[in-house]
Design an enzyme around this catalytic site. Structure first.
Site, PDB file in Angstrom:
ATOM      1  N   LYS A  74      57.887 -57.119  34.833  1.00 33.11           N
ATOM      2  CA  LYS A  74      56.508 -57.581  34.985  1.00 33.11           C
ATOM      3  C   LYS A  74      56.042 -57.549  36.435  1.00 33.11           C
ATOM      4  O   LYS A  74      56.786 -57.947  37.332  1.00 33.11           O
ATOM      5  CB  LYS A  74      56.406 -59.028  34.528  1.00 33.11           C
ATOM      6  CG  LYS A  74      56.673 -59.208  33.068  1.00 33.11           C
ATOM      7  CD  LYS A  74      55.415 -59.018  32.284  1.00 33.11           C
ATOM      8  CE  LYS A  74      55.708 -59.126  30.805  1.00 33.11           C
ATOM      9  NZ  LYS A  74      54.569 -58.736  29.994  1.00 33.11           N
ATOM     10  N   GLU A  97      56.496 -64.967  31.492  1.00 29.20           N
ATOM     11  CA  GLU A  97      55.436 -64.246  32.227  1.00 29.20           C
ATOM     12  C   GLU A  97      54.404 -65.186  32.846  1.00 29.20           C
ATOM     13  O   GLU A  97      53.918 -64.947  33.952  1.00 29.20           O
ATOM     14  CB  GLU A  97      54.750 -63.294  31.253  1.00 29.20           C
ATOM     15  CG  GLU A  97      53.568 -62.547  31.810  1.00 29.20           C
ATOM     16  CD  GLU A  97      52.979 -61.623  30.767  1.00 29.20           C
ATOM     17  OE1 GLU A  97      53.762 -60.985  30.034  1.00 29.20           O
ATOM     18  OE2 GLU A  97      51.749 -61.549  30.669  1.00 29.20           O
ATOM     19  N   LEU A 101      44.004 -40.083  30.773  1.00 32.49           N
ATOM     20  CA  LEU A 101      45.288 -39.806  31.439  1.00 32.49           C
ATOM     21  C   LEU A 101      46.445 -40.002  30.468  1.00 32.49           C
ATOM     22  O   LEU A 101      47.421 -39.261  30.484  1.00 32.49           O
ATOM     23  CB  LEU A 101      45.458 -40.717  32.664  1.00 32.49           C
ATOM     24  CG  LEU A 101      46.721 -40.421  33.479  1.00 32.49           C
ATOM     25  CD1 LEU A 101      46.680 -39.012  34.078  1.00 32.49           C
ATOM     26  CD2 LEU A 101      46.920 -41.452  34.583  1.00 32.49           C
ATOM     27  N   HIS A 149      64.705 -50.099  24.356  1.00 33.95           N
ATOM     28  CA  HIS A 149      63.769 -49.353  25.202  1.00 33.95           C
ATOM     29  C   HIS A 149      64.223 -47.922  25.430  1.00 33.95           C
ATOM     30  O   HIS A 149      63.497 -47.119  25.982  1.00 33.95           O
ATOM     31  CB  HIS A 149      63.587 -50.076  26.541  1.00 33.95           C
ATOM     32  CG  HIS A 149      63.067 -51.474  26.354  1.00 33.95           C
ATOM     33  ND1 HIS A 149      63.883 -52.564  26.317  1.00 33.95           N
ATOM     34  CD2 HIS A 149      61.810 -51.928  26.139  1.00 33.95           C
ATOM     35  CE1 HIS A 149      63.153 -53.652  26.097  1.00 33.95           C
ATOM     36  NE2 HIS A 149      61.899 -53.293  25.994  1.00 33.95           N
ATOM     37  N   ASP A 166      57.390 -65.619  17.822  1.00 38.14           N
ATOM     38  CA  ASP A 166      57.786 -64.872  19.030  1.00 38.14           C
ATOM     39  C   ASP A 166      57.139 -65.437  20.283  1.00 38.14           C
ATOM     40  O   ASP A 166      55.926 -65.678  20.299  1.00 38.14           O
ATOM     41  CB  ASP A 166      57.354 -63.411  18.908  1.00 38.14           C
ATOM     42  CG  ASP A 166      58.100 -62.670  17.812  1.00 38.14           C
ATOM     43  OD1 ASP A 166      59.288 -62.974  17.600  1.00 38.14           O
ATOM     44  OD2 ASP A 166      57.490 -61.782  17.180  1.00 38.14           O
ATOM     45  N   SER A 175      59.267 -55.650  14.132  1.00 38.73           N
ATOM     46  CA  SER A 175      58.544 -54.399  13.889  1.00 38.73           C
ATOM     47  C   SER A 175      59.511 -53.255  13.611  1.00 38.73           C
ATOM     48  O   SER A 175      60.612 -53.196  14.160  1.00 38.73           O
ATOM     49  CB  SER A 175      57.644 -54.064  15.079  1.00 38.73           C
ATOM     50  OG  SER A 175      58.398 -53.932  16.257  1.00 38.73           O
TER      51      SER A 175
END
Ligand SMILES: CN1c2c(nc(N)[nH]c2=O)NC[C@@H]1CNc1ccc(C(=O)N[C@@H](CCC(=O)N[C@@H](CCC(=O)N[C@@H](CCC(=O)O)C(=O)O)C(=O)O)C(=O)O)cc1
Ligand SMILES: N[C@@H](CCS)C(=O)O
Ligand SMILES: [Zn+2]
Length: 769
Positions: free
Chosen positions: A126, A619, A34, A708, A613, A447
């Protein structure tokens, strides 16, 4: 595998009894079909018909597999092109008005998920305490709910045509509204619950007419600290639905925790069945209930979100306890199988012993069916399976890879080293002497874009098309390019760009003892993005340095400080499948010790700054408030153990993102990191007020733009953000950085955005001097 027949006494309503089910299934495809099809559709390489063909095939294969395994009530409508909360918003006519102009319904749906050049997407956050992210529906006082059941009915129709005993699954209205965001002045979306009742009633009518005999409403919100008022509303709503004359039987599914008092309230509302998560707790609520005498309890005894083989004896004992109080019992997974990989069979690199301790999706389905057979025919009917289960458990607990006494002794000895000897304010002075940074130093989170070339190099290495030396050379070339770019942009503190990391957790797990990194164990994280959570099965040790060579190379290319870059212990646990045979707090300390050794090695290799990090700190916060202080205590302790081994002159950074920080603000202070970069752009720097209000006086880098989105922020916007930050934080403590790492962005956007970021920092610096 024996096929089960109905085993239970009939519940109140019309739905046929069932013995073996799962609450939901993965949907991205065993080979991420998918993902590939959807991304091809977005790229214009395939059309909608082809995408829908792939989707229909995936559904069909999933249902056929469940049926063949012996599942006698199969969840449908658990497929989604992007996310189930977004699907529910579409079902209820609650997509945001800003996408209404898009004529094609699928493109409208994807626009709400991902945004377009013109419109912003919905926020993403989340799903409870999992690593799955849902899109947050926006509900206004005037949102005109309107049922569009096409997608659910199409799914059901396909299933019934294929002869499937289909149970459509819907997000329950209470969970839907509780997880939505009020906009345009609506402070609490739940106040609109009554407005949804007619739509859900109408939907039940349609589903019944189409042939559904059961419908599942997912209400995981009921395992959190919901108010009495919300419970009253939920009970009223389900009473109102169950009073409808013509409808399928109703199953309300709770999962991810203990239902507590919610169980009796919902059972008392007249629904035919309730699913309870008996892995994360919940047995006392069931056995202590006197409201279940007429209810089918769907007992989640097979863990839907971890990968350990079920202890069949323990599960059977739980099923017996449920049977003693419930009208009838069916066996199930504790939650949807969305959170585990499809099948162990796909893993070729796993040894038979380790494999015998595990169960992925297919294996869990088989366990459910085995247990249902025992409920129906007695435990003796599954004698061989019970022997296998006991043998695997015995073998696992005795395996030398599980317990490493050296690790345990070292952790014990080092455990007390959780604080840096000098207070942060004094460390700041010596660090500034060491680093000589300008006011408002600029940096990035770690990154840089994970380009196709980088991924191809990794795929080539795995396939043996290139050797380790060639791979290292290609990664070094990427690092050199990223360092050159940062020098050119004029950033003050550099990073090496993390090209060598397939994932910020998996990369470390692949190098630590005690972890198994799967090859094909993909789990959906959001939309088409997947992760392969490593399996933490034994005591954790670090045989060798993990990042030092890459750091050393990057630092050799620049006189500016390059940050050593590590993932923290809490995040490594949060994004792995963790042990069920050792308290998480103990495992956290083992991982922390490995990271501590790495920070010390980085320092010895010349790192003046090391970033650890912890994006998943929030979470893992327990869903119930009463359990939070204990968690925060060990989570903060693990971070401190990981970071307190370096000299005062070495600056420790941390980075937090993907969450609302309100509940963990105190813990952020306690981390005692010299500099914290934190997601803030989308919340307009609100987190800074929260931090300062609890006496935070360390360095802070509130993200000044949202990574984002592909949008390039202007210099003025960033200057404005810095102005907002400076209203709260003194300039001496303020850093300038994006919200998060840049791995999912394109190089052109990154260059443009960082050019503006550096220009904005320079402008504000000039204004301050
Ligand atoms: C920061 N986030 C993370 C979370 N959890 C993690 N474990 N890691 C995270 O970084 N949770 C919260 C967020 C979630 N965000 C994301 C963001 C992006 C991704 C993502 O892009 N996932 C990739 C897979 C990444 C990966 O492992 N890449 C491998 C290659 C994998 C691959 O597809 N290989 C191919 C062959 C090569 C090819 O053709 O590309 C294959 O196996 O077939 C690597 O770089 O080596 C995704 O594609 O979904 C996830 C979570
Ligand atoms: N250092 C990581 C943090 C992501 S949360 C990155 O930059 O991608
Ligand atoms: Zn981040």
């Amino acid at each position: 595998m024996a096929v089960t027949t109905p085993i239970t006494t009939s519940p109140r309503s019309t739905g046929p009894a069932f013995g073996a089910t799962v609450l939901g299934t993965p949907r991205v495809g065993p080979d991420r079909e998918l993902k590939r099809a959807t991304e091809s559709y977005w790229a214009g390489a395939i059309d909608r018909t082809e995408l829908e063909r792939v989707a229909a095939r995936l559904r069909s294969d999933m249902w056929a597999g469940l049926r063949a395994a012996g599942i006698d009530a199969i969840p449908v409508n658990t497929f989604s092109f992007y996310d189930q909360m977004l699907d529910t918003a579409a079902l209820l006519g609650a997509l945001p008005g800003r996408v209404a102009h898009i004529a094609d319904d699928l493109d409208r749906y994807f626009a709400a998920a991902r945004g377009t050049a013109q419109v912003a997407p919905l926020e993403m956050t989340k799903w409870f305490d999992t690593n799955y992210h849902y899109l947050v529906p926006e509900i206004a006082p005037h949102t005109a709910f309107r049922l569009d059941a096409t997608s659910v009915l199409d799914d059901l129709d396909q299933a019934l045509r294929e002869g499937i005993a289909a149970r459509p699954v819907l997000i329950g209205p209470v969970t839907f509204l509780a997880l939505s965001k009020g906009v345009d002045g609506l402070s609490d979306p739940l106040t609109r619950l009554d407005d949804l009742v007619p739509l859900y009633r109408e939907l039940l009518t349609h589903l019944h007419a189409a042939g559904a005999q059961w419908v599942q409403f997912d209400e995981p919100i009921l395992v959190t600290d919901v108010s009495d008022e919300t419970l009253d509303r939920a009970a009223r709503l389900y009473r109102s639905l169950s009073e409808q004359q013509v409808r399928p039987s109703l199953l309300v599914a709770t999962y991810f925790g203990d239902t507590g008092g919610a169980l009796d309230r919902i059972a008392g509302a007249g629904v035919e069945a309730i699913a309870v998560d008996l892995v994360s707790g919940g047995l006392d609520a069931v056995t202590g209930s006197d409201a279940l005498g007429d209810t089918l309890v769907v007992a989640g005894v097979v863990d839907g979100r971890n990968v350990w083989r079920t202890d069949l004896d323990r599960a059977l004992a739980r099923l017996e306890a449920v049977r003693a109080v419930a009208g009838s019992v069916a066996v199930s997974t504790s939650c949807s199988l969305l959170h585990v990989p499809y099948s162990l069979a796909a893993e070729t690199g796993i040894d038979a012993t380790l494999s015998s301790w595990l169960a992925f999706g297919d294996e869990k389905v088989a366990e459910v069916v085995t247990l249902a057979t025992a409920v129906r025919d007695g435990a003796e009917s599954i004698g061989a399976a019970l022997s296998d289960s006991r043998a695997a458990a015995g073998q696992r607990s005795a395996d030398p890879r599980v317990r490493n006494d050296t690790v345990r002794a070292t952790v014990e000895a080092e455990r007390r080293h959780r604080t840096r000897s000098t207070p942060a304010t004094r460390r700041r002075v010596v660090q500034q002497q060491e680093l000589g940074l300008p006011l408002l130093p600029t940096t990035t989170i770690g990154s840089y874009p994970q380009t196709t070339a980088i991924r191809v190099a990794r795929a080539d290495l795995r396939a043996g098309r290139i050797d380790g030396d060639e791979y290292t050379a290609r990664m070094r070339a990427e690092i050199a390019e990223v360092v050159r770019l940062q020098e050119k942009l004029g950033l003050d503190v550099l990073v090496h760009g993390e090209p060598e990391r397939n994932d910020m957790v998996q990369y470390f797990a692949e190098q630590l003892d005690g972890f198994f990194a799967s090859e094909r164990g993909w789990v959906q994280s959001y939309g088409t993005r997947c992760v392969r959570p490593p399996i933490l099965y034994g005591d954790v040790a670090r045989p060798d340095a993990m990042t030092v060579d890459w750091f050393r190379y990057a630092q050799s290319l620049s006189a500016k400080p390059v940050k050593g870059m590590l993932t923290g212990p809490v995040t490594i646990l949060a994004w792995s499948f963790v042990r069920d045979d050792l308290p998480l707090a103990d495992t956290a300390d083992q991982v922390a010790l490995a990271i501590r050794q790495e920070t010390v090695d980085l320092e010895a290799a010349g790192a003046r700054i090391v970033q650890v990090d912890e994006p998943a700190l929030r979470e893992l916060l327990p869903l119930r408030a009463s359990e939070r202080p204990r968690y925060l205590d060990w989570a903060v302790g693990a971070f401190q153990l990981a970071t307190s081994g370096v000299a005062d002159t070495t600056q420790i950074h941390t980075h937090l993102c993907y969450s609302e920080f309100g509940d963990v603000i105190g813990a952020i202070v306690d981390l005692d990191a010299d500099v914290t970069s934190i997601e803030a752009a989308r919340s307009h720097m609100e987190v800074l007020d929260d931090l300062e209000s609890v006496g935070f006086d360390l360095g802070v880098g509130p993200g000044v733009y949202d990574i984002h989105s592909p949008r390039v922020p202007s210099v003025e916007e960033i200057v404005d953000s810095l102005g907002e930050a400076l209203a709260v934080v003194p300039a001496e403590r303020l850093w300038v950085n994006p919200d998060c790492g840049l791995k999912t962005r394109g190089t052109d956007e990154v260059v443009a955005s960082l050019t503006n970021l550096v220009a904005a920092a320079k402008q504000v610096r000039a204004e301050l001097s």
